[in-house]
Design an enzyme around this catalytic site. Structure first.
Site, mmCIF file in Angstrom:
data_model
loop_
_atom_site.group_PDB
_atom_site.id
_atom_site.type_symbol
_atom_site.label_atom_id
_atom_site.label_comp_id
_atom_site.label_asym_id
_atom_site.label_seq_id
_atom_site.Cartn_x
_atom_site.Cartn_y
_atom_site.Cartn_z
ATOM 1 N N GLY A 360 35.388 48.920 48.185
ATOM 2 C CA GLY A 360 36.485 48.115 47.660
ATOM 3 C C GLY A 360 36.832 46.982 48.597
ATOM 4 O O GLY A 360 36.371 46.929 49.740
ATOM 5 N N PRO A 362 39.062 44.423 51.138
ATOM 6 C CA PRO A 362 39.895 44.756 52.296
ATOM 7 C C PRO A 362 41.344 45.020 51.893
ATOM 8 O O PRO A 362 41.868 44.402 50.968
ATOM 9 C CB PRO A 362 39.799 43.500 53.175
ATOM 10 C CG PRO A 362 38.579 42.783 52.717
ATOM 11 C CD PRO A 362 38.441 43.099 51.267
ATOM 12 N N GLY A 363 41.969 45.960 52.602
ATOM 13 C CA GLY A 363 43.399 46.185 52.429
ATOM 14 C C GLY A 363 43.783 47.135 51.325
ATOM 15 O O GLY A 363 44.965 47.275 51.027
ATOM 16 N N LYS A 366 41.086 52.085 52.335
ATOM 17 C CA LYS A 366 39.898 52.933 52.466
ATOM 18 C C LYS A 366 39.945 53.759 53.759
ATOM 19 O O LYS A 366 39.726 54.962 53.750
ATOM 20 C CB LYS A 366 38.637 52.060 52.436
ATOM 21 C CG LYS A 366 38.452 51.277 51.151
ATOM 22 C CD LYS A 366 37.147 50.521 51.136
ATOM 23 C CE LYS A 366 37.061 49.445 52.196
ATOM 24 N NZ LYS A 366 38.039 48.358 52.025
ATOM 25 N N SER A 684 27.305 36.293 35.442
ATOM 26 C CA SER A 684 28.451 36.532 34.552
ATOM 27 C C SER A 684 29.200 35.258 34.166
ATOM 28 O O SER A 684 30.130 35.319 33.359
ATOM 29 C CB SER A 684 29.430 37.524 35.195
ATOM 30 O OG SER A 684 29.973 36.995 36.380
ATOM 31 N N LYS A 727 37.996 42.068 37.848
ATOM 32 C CA LYS A 727 38.144 40.795 37.145
ATOM 33 C C LYS A 727 39.401 40.799 36.261
ATOM 34 O O LYS A 727 40.129 39.803 36.197
ATOM 35 C CB LYS A 727 36.900 40.514 36.300
ATOM 36 C CG LYS A 727 35.655 40.236 37.143
ATOM 37 C CD LYS A 727 34.425 40.037 36.265
ATOM 38 C CE LYS A 727 33.190 39.756 37.108
ATOM 39 N NZ LYS A 727 31.979 39.575 36.295
#
Length: 777
Positions: A360, A362-363, A366, A684, A727
């Site tokens: 995932g 940062p922040g 984890k 995408s 997204k």
């Protein structure tokens, strides 16, 4: 030229040839060989030889100066006569000079092509009285003591100097022949009064003797230690031999202590045999030999590892759930996985520790999640950062053949934990490097394989250590840079980021109380309104995690603390949307809802990055030309191919969209994705590029409230994309009302929080025509 003759009080000669010396000072009545190499010095010697061999010798203060000036030499020189000279093939001249007396240097310069001086003779008072005689004898006594301490100077020097009758000659000879500092020799040279010169020489010699005495004490201690070691070794060997003859062999205290440690370590049988074998080798070595130190360190490492020490897991699911909820808001998928593990463990002990990988931006928590899992299980927690590690030995250790070798960081951390079943966090596994020293990722394959890590082998230990009880957790910002074989061994759990509401709850229940405590504040000092928290999230941060949100809250707490200290008023200080700017300054991010405007050729796309989801704008512009396609914005190869496929599709269906079929003959097309300093890639953006192209060529604006993501084919099909949750969260943060996604991604919507799904109109499409229907006005 006339000879240099002494006439009291007058300068008998100007511009006398002069030889400046470096790193050496000579005194009157010395006969000494000198090597001359500088061109001007050679010319001065040749000038002196042509005039009966007389020249003045001066001494440089700094030996590094090639062209000395008057201020670079001592004020006193000596008058000398060249007795012999020999010019070598290398160009260097060897001369033998006899020094006669001191002279006063009045000027130093270059005359013609050689060094020259103006000088005056010095009248010395050489009268000897009782005090001078006493000082002279003291100086000889000090010389005798000095020679007894400094074995590098021949003792015959004392016999030579002691036969001299003149105290002045004795002083100069001692200064000239002893290996004193140049600075000290310079002091003696420049001191003309005999009594004062003797005093200086006595002081210098006393200091040298003090240094030599300390040096001798240190040397004696070293020699004694070596002798004691040799004596101890000989006695030990003799004792061993006597014990062998008597049929009984006793161990030394050190060997006995290590043997006891081996017994208490509860090692596996094969490891204990290895340790005892090494101990037997150690008992036959000299105690202070380098090999003994290496062997002793190895045995201590084996003894200090937790071979059979484990913590008891707390298998109470309700307790674990409470701990995880206390430390982290949301993250239900991760919490559910840990609770499942505990449930199975409560039924059987055969379950091996899972290998989890939290991926995932940062922040999002984890690393701190790993600490919470350890607390919930009641286990010890250890962490190592893998970012930037390039050496395989960092994981597996160095072999004992290398000086200063140690086990790898896995075994070191296990020893530090003191148990064989800690929660082990391998941070930033996606940032491993590799070079000529090996590939750490390959070394981790054994560590993170549940089928292999039971028999993990460290190069230093050379025995197997069981890692199967360890609960390994790895963290990464993206899984794309993790080698496939390594990724295959881990259970990947995605942490895509927090929603606006989750961030608000995290701030209220975790971040604000934490920062208040760290800044010495209570609820009676500071209060945050919910609107203020939302405004901080929307207008002062833009991130998937909460790291910057915590920084902004800390910033407010600091300012409140400062105000309390300055004004002595305890508050409470209420943080609202009205006074927020006073604490944090102007808004860093203006709400995108205000900026939105329906524009021609500008489509809003959604992208995934390792820092979370982002919105990106795709701009298309046409200009007179010959159909060239210009792509800018640091687009990667895949994104460039998507742009070409989009243009081909538009050309093939131009009449359907009401576009002149020959547009590509008359116009150049420029596709640009802003923030050109940031590299962008991936398929995408396909439907976004098609939408922007059709809008530009038909002169119809695009609905600014619509964001889209999806890959395009040449048939106009919209294909599945990755990172949908990140997204969608990015669209929600940006205030988007309508999101167009591929139909194939409908099963991923279950991961989107219900509040987010209800706040957005999510449209699933299979064909590009459906996208254009919803996006173009």
């Amino acid at each position: 030229m006339a000879l240099l003759k002494r006439t009291e009080g007058k300068i008998k000669r100007k511009n006398a040839p002069c030889l400046p010396l470096r790193d050496i000072i000579v005194f009157p009545h010395m006969v000494i060989p000198l090597f001359v190499g500088r061109p001007k010095s050679l010319n001065a010697v040749e000038e002196a030889i042509s005039n009966e061999g007389n020249l003045v010798i001066v001494f440089q203060k700094d030996p590094n100066i090639e062209e000395p000036k008057y201020q670079d030499i001592y004020s006193i020189g000596v008058l000398a006569k060249i007795i012999q000279s020999l010019k070598e093939t290398t160009g260097v001249m060897k001369i033998l000079v006899e020094v006669s007396e001191r002279v006063k240097i009045l000027d130093f310069s270059t005359f013609k092509n050689y060094f020259a001086v103006n000088f005056d003779f010095i009248k010395e008072d050489l009268e000897v009285n009782t005090e001078i005689e006493a000082m002279s004898r003291l100086l000889l006594d000090l010389l005798h003591k000095y020679l007894s301490l400094n074995l590098s100077v021949p003792k015959e020097l004392y016999s030579t100097i002691s036969t001299m009758e003149s105290p002045s000659r004795i002083c100069d000879a001692i200064a000239g022949y002893l290996p004193l500092k140049i600075k000290d020799k310079g002091k003696i040279l420049e001191t003309i009064p005999l009594k004062e010169r003797l005093n200086i020489a006595i002081d210098i010699l006393n200091k040298e003797i003090e240094v030599l005495e300390v040096q001798k004490k240190i040397q004696d201690k070293v020699v004694k230690k070596i002798e004691d070691t040799q004596r101890q070794y000989i006695l030990t060997e003799q004792l061993k031999q006597i014990q062998r003859e008597l049929g009984k062999e006793e161990e030394t205290p050190e060997i006995a202590e290590l043997k006891e440690k081996i017994k208490k370590a509860n090692m596996p049988k094969n490891v204990e045999e290895k340790a005892l074998e090494e101990l037997n080798r150690l008992s036959k070595m000299m105690p202070l030999s380098p090999e003994a130190t290496v062997s002793r360190t190895y045995i201590e490492w084996l003894c200090n590892l937790p071979w059979a020490i484990s913590t008891q897991d707390n298998l109470d699911i309700n307790h674990a759930k409470k701990i995880l909820d206390e430390d982290h808001y949301g993250l239900e998928k991760v919490k559910e996985r840990i609770l499942e593990y505990l449930a199975v463990r409560s039924r059987t002990d055969a379950l091996r520790g899972p290998i989890l990988c939290f991926v995932g931006p940062p922040g999002v928590g984890k690393t701190s999640l790993g600490k919470s899992i350890a607390r919930a299980l009641g286990r010890k927690f250890v962490r190592i950062s893998l970012g930037g590690i390039r050496d395989e030995a960092e994981i597996r250790g160095h072999r004992r053949t290398y000086i200063g070798s140690l086990p790898g960081r896995i075994i070191q951390s296990i020893r530090k934990a003191g148990v064989n079943n800690p929660v082990f966090l391998l941070d930033e596994i996606d940032k491993l490097g590799k070079d000529f020293r090996g590939d750490p990722a390959s070394a981790l394959l054994e560590v993170l394989d549940p089928e292999q890590n039971k028999n993990f082998s460290d190069h230093y230990l050379e025995v197997e250590f069981d890692l199967s009880k360890v609960l390994f957790i790895t963290t990464a910002n993206t899984e794309f840079t993790i080698p496939v074989p390594l990724l295959d061994r881990m259970e990947v759990i995605s942490l895509p980021g927090y929603t606006l509401w989750e961030k608000k709850e995290i701030a209220k229940h975790f971040l604000i109380p934490k920062q208040m405590k760290e800044h010495g504040l209570t609820e009676s000092n500071i209060k945050f309104s919910e609107d203020a928290i939302l405004k901080i999230i929307k207008n002062y941060t833009r991130e998937a995690g909460v790291r910057n949100l915590e920084r902004e809250i800390a910033n407010i707490c600091r300012k409140v603390t400062k105000r309390i200290v300055e004004t002595k008023k305890e508050g409470p200080y209420i943080i609202t949307t009205k006074n927020l700017e006073k604490y944090l300054g102007p808004e860093k991010f203006t709400s995108l809802e205000i900026e939105k405007e329906n524009k021609i050729g500008v489509a809003t796309g959604l992208a995934w990055t390792e820092y979370g989801g982002e919105i990106i704008f795709t701009e298309v512009l046409t200009m007179k030309g010959k159909g060239d396609l210009v792509l800018t914005g640091q687009l990667g190869d895949v994104m460039k191919e998507s742009a070409r496929a989009a243009l081909s599709y538009v050309r093939a269906h131009s009449e359907e969209f009401g576009i002149n079929p020959d547009f590509y003959k008359e116009f150049d097309i420029h596709i640009h994705v802003p923030e050109g300093a940031i590299p962008k890639d991936g398929p995408s953006a396909g439907i976004t590029i098609v939408t922007a192209l059709v809008s530009c060529l038909t002169k119809r604006p695009i609905d600014a409230n619509v964001a889209m993501t999806g890959e395009i084919t040449l048939q106009g099909k919209v294909l599945k994309i990755g990172g949908l949750k990140a997204k969608i969260l990015a669209a929600q943060r940006a205030g988007i009302k309508k999101v167009v996604i591929p139909k194939e991604n409908d099963k991923d919507l279950i991961e989107i929080p219900k509040k987010i799904r209800e706040s957005l109109e999510i449209i699933e499409v299979e064909d590009i025509r459906e996208v254009l229907k919803h996006a173009i006005i």
